[in-house]
Design a protein around this motif. Sequence first.
Motif, short mmCIF file in Angstrom:
data_model
loop_
_atom_site.label_atom_id
_atom_site.label_comp_id
_atom_site.label_asym_id
_atom_site.label_seq_id
_atom_site.Cartn_x
_atom_site.Cartn_y
_atom_site.Cartn_z
N ALA A 297 0.81 -1.20 0.00
CA ALA A 297 0.00 0.00 0.00
C ALA A 297 0.85 1.26 0.00
N ALA A 298 2.04 1.19 0.64
CA ALA A 298 2.86 2.38 0.79
C ALA A 298 3.76 2.62 -0.40
N SER A 303 8.14 2.05 -11.59
CA SER A 303 8.18 3.03 -12.66
C SER A 303 8.21 4.43 -12.14
N GLY A 304 7.84 4.62 -10.89
CA GLY A 304 7.83 5.94 -10.31
C GLY A 304 9.10 6.30 -9.60
N ALA A 342 -1.67 6.92 -0.20
CA ALA A 342 -0.38 6.33 -0.50
C ALA A 342 -0.08 6.43 -1.99
N PRO A 343 1.17 6.68 -2.40
CA PRO A 343 1.47 6.85 -3.83
C PRO A 343 1.00 5.70 -4.70
N GLY A 344 1.12 4.47 -4.18
CA GLY A 344 0.66 3.33 -4.97
C GLY A 344 -0.84 3.35 -5.21
N VAL A 345 -1.60 3.82 -4.21
CA VAL A 345 -3.05 3.90 -4.36
C VAL A 345 -3.43 4.96 -5.38
N GLU A 346 -2.82 6.15 -5.28
CA GLU A 346 -3.15 7.22 -6.22
C GLU A 346 -2.73 6.86 -7.64
N GLN A 347 -1.59 6.21 -7.78
CA GLN A 347 -1.16 5.81 -9.12
C GLN A 347 -2.12 4.79 -9.71
N ALA A 348 -2.56 3.82 -8.90
CA ALA A 348 -3.50 2.83 -9.41
C ALA A 348 -4.81 3.49 -9.84
N ALA A 349 -5.30 4.44 -9.04
CA ALA A 349 -6.53 5.14 -9.41
C ALA A 349 -6.35 5.91 -10.72
#
Length: 444
Positions: A297-298, A303-304, A342-349
């Motif tokens: 999640a964190a 790629s980022g 979390a960056p992973g959550v925003e990127q997935a969205a």
Amino acid sequence: MTTTGEVAGKGERGVPEGPWWWAGRRSMWFDVVLAAASAGECAVEGVFFADGAGIPAVLGAVLGLVAGSTLLLRRRWAIAVVLVSVAVAPAEMGFLLGIVSLYTLAATDTPRRIVAALAGASVTATLVMTFVGFQRDMRHDGYAPPLWVVGLVAVLMSLGLTAPPVLFGLYVGARRRLVDSLRERADGLQRELVLLADRAEERAEWARNEERTRIAREMHDVVAHRVSLMVVHAAALQAVAAKDPGRASRNAGLIGDLGREALTELREMLGVLRSADRPAMTVPPVPLPAQAEAAEAAAPDASGTAGAEPPSLADVEALVAESRAAGMTVELAVEGERSRYAPGVEQAAYRVVQEALTNVHKHASGASTQVRLACRDDELAVLVVNGPGALGSSDVRLPSGGNGLVGMRERVKALHGGFVAGPTDAGGFRVSALLPDRIRLQVP
């Protein structure tokens, strides 16, 4: 009782490498030499015994040969050989036979009570033989020593002939068992290392497959959306080139901008893959479930990293604006307080919205689309719904590989979220994702 053939060693699988019960030919020839020496000694002693007992010397020699030759069987039947040495002790024969057989018996896995009983019998036989023989010899020489002297000499001689081989055999047997146990432990550790190496190889192969899948998903998300918009603008440019030069010029500029953005993103991704500072991929240790969930999640996608900022919720508006510029009617609505996830959550969205809009360009050109973001305390919900494609819309002929929905589902499942996609009753299509966030920070 364990046979003494196990004492001298075995082959790799516990099977003797030599003939019969011997571990090897060297052991066999060693026992043959010992048995020959013992047989010769007993034969000579048997002749003297026959002379004193009044029996034929040949019979005594034959008896000694047979008794001494039993030493050949010491590795297979140690108890029987010890019993033979005890039996011939009153005849004052079997000196080498008794010492070697007691040593062999003590060095085996024979129960200690049996070893003690046979050693006691050998001590008793040697004691009686020494007591009687010493007293007889002294009287024959005309000297009559006190009884305690005879007894002391007999005790010392019997213990001197019995205790050293027994004690040395016990030491050798204990040492051999220790070496065997250490060898078994080493073999067990080696097998465990082989299993761990196999498992590490499996995990490395799994990691490589996951990395290939992630790269393919990133390439699809980066290229498909930009190229889809470029194709849409190119179709529009072709349609209005002769009628509206100003609009055609704007569409050409948009195509150039989109192409440059796609090239920039591709360069950033290839830079991550080719970066010399990036450490070699190793197999990580297996984390605890709670640690794995928190880390997933964190941490953003790879790629980022390496200087490239991953897309976030703030970039969704620009994404929607690009689709609007391509002629799509897109409505964006954000419910709840805009928060930092979390960056992973925003990127997935972001990727879910991007791929959903790309699919609208491909399969429902001209359809009205609604993008909904619901910001909640511990989760982020994404909903993209489009209506049916507009009648008479230009056919931009965009190919589809069928990987878009698969990639979206993989992203959401990696965060332990929920993903649903399918047609609507109105003839459109709907994509929804629920992304949990366990370590969200409120924007100050």
